[in-house]
Motif scaffolding. Structure first.
Motif, PDB file in Angstrom:
ATOM      1  N   CYS A 155       0.833  -1.215   0.000  1.00 36.82           N
ATOM      2  CA  CYS A 155       0.000   0.000   0.000  1.00 36.82           C
ATOM      3  C   CYS A 155       0.866   1.262   0.000  1.00 36.82           C
ATOM      4  N   GLY A 214      -3.697   8.420   8.309  1.00 35.21           N
ATOM      5  CA  GLY A 214      -3.637   7.237   7.446  1.00 35.21           C
ATOM      6  C   GLY A 214      -4.989   6.563   7.317  1.00 35.21           C
ATOM      7  N   CYS A 215      -4.979   5.439   6.608  1.00 37.78           N
ATOM      8  CA  CYS A 215      -6.232   4.730   6.312  1.00 37.78           C
ATOM      9  C   CYS A 215      -6.955   4.325   7.597  1.00 37.78           C
ATOM     10  N   CYS A 220      -5.756   0.994   8.870  1.00 36.94           N
ATOM     11  CA  CYS A 220      -4.303   0.755   8.860  1.00 36.94           C
ATOM     12  C   CYS A 220      -3.906  -0.336   9.856  1.00 36.94           C
ATOM     13  N   CYS A 246       3.076   7.550   5.949  1.00 33.10           N
ATOM     14  CA  CYS A 246       1.646   7.855   6.164  1.00 33.10           C
ATOM     15  C   CYS A 246       1.394   8.592   7.469  1.00 33.10           C
TER      16      CYS A 246
END
Ligand code: SF4
Length: 277
Positions: free
Chosen positions: A99, A177-178, A181, A275
């Protein structure tokens, strides 16, 4: 804005493009604020995974309004799901971190092309962690906070003076971040479940457990296992215990500072240095 630690620099006069890569976190945001007036030609870039928290997108919008400069969002058509399908549903992990490469490093390098670039990185003076430094010879990393000795309290001051403050997710999570994550600590997964149950469900839907394919975000258990009431309660109690320990250890800290310390006490790896800045 006052910048008591700022030293004179020749950054703006160096030939080439000047870019700060934003993560939606406090340090890269503070860096954008710090450099805004020093490097008027600075470009602001955000490598969008399409899976950030709404708080992050909101924070970036507020930053853009403050800077009065556009933030370029990379990956407009190829977010996380695009790459996940090319990796046949294999979830990224700390060991196989496709990613970061596909959603952060490669899009940034494509955006930069072959131009000589100064890439500004928001690692603070007191931090030991290393940032991603592109292997492309035309990209040179610059660490303004390290060069000028800015530490966490300076970052908080910069954010407070701008009116931006910390991103709202800091109440329960310390990293950008996602939302799914895999670097998240248990306390942060609990925060996601409580604050954004719909995203917890979506994170859960990515997991697979069908004998031949076992993909989970966490090494130790699936999100379905973590959300079982007894397990959740146990994790909540453990997190609360860490909060109380931190409060006893060093009283007088804000709730956000305590949260960060309690999460670090659970697991203090530095996460992703791209990230989580
Ligand atoms: S935030 Fe986590 S999951 Fe998202 S790209 Fe970065 S390392 Fe991967």
């Amino acid at each position: 804005m006052t910048q008591p630690n700022q030293q004179p620099t020749d950054w703006a006069t160096r030939p080439g493009r000047h870019i700060v890569s934003l993560s939606g976190g406090k340090d890269s945001t503070a860096l954008a604020l710090y450099l805004r007036d020093t490097i008027p030609q600075l470009e602001y870039v955000f490598c969008d995974t399409h899976k950030e928290l709404p708080e992050t997108y909101d924070y970036l919008k507020r930053l853009e309004a403050y800077l009065q400069r556009p933030i370029v969002y990379l990956n407009p058509n190829r977010g996380f799901d695009h790459w996940l399908s090319l990796y046949n549903g294999m979830l990224p992990s700390a060991q196989v971190r496709w990613c970061t490469r596909k959603l952060k490093i490669e899009p940034f390098e494509a955006y930069v092309g072959h131009d000589p670039v100064w890439m500004y990185i928001g690692i603070r003076a007191e931090e030991e962690r290393k940032a991603y430094i592109s292997t492309k010879p035309n990209i040179t990393a610059v660490y303004p906070f390290k060069e000028h000795g800015l530490v966490l309290s300076d970052i908080e001051r910069l954010l407070a003076e701008s009116g931006l403050g910390l991103p709202d997710y800091y109440e329960w999570r310390t990293r950008s971040g996602c939302y799914f994550c895999f670097f998240q600590r248990t306390g942060e997964w609990i925060g996601l479940k409580e604050r954004h149950p719909e995203f917890y469900e979506q994170a859960k839907a990515y997991e697979r457990d069908n004998g031949s394919e076992n993909y989970h975000w966490r090494d130790t258990e699936s999100l379905s296992e973590l959300e079982q009431p007894e397990r959740m309660e146990q994790a909540r109690i453990a997190h609360q215990q860490r909060l109380e320990d931190e409060q006893r250890r060093r009283p007088g800290r804000t709730l956000i500072e305590l949260q960060a310390a309690a999460l670090d006490a659970e697991h203090d790896d530095v996460g992703c240095s791209i990230c989580h800045l």
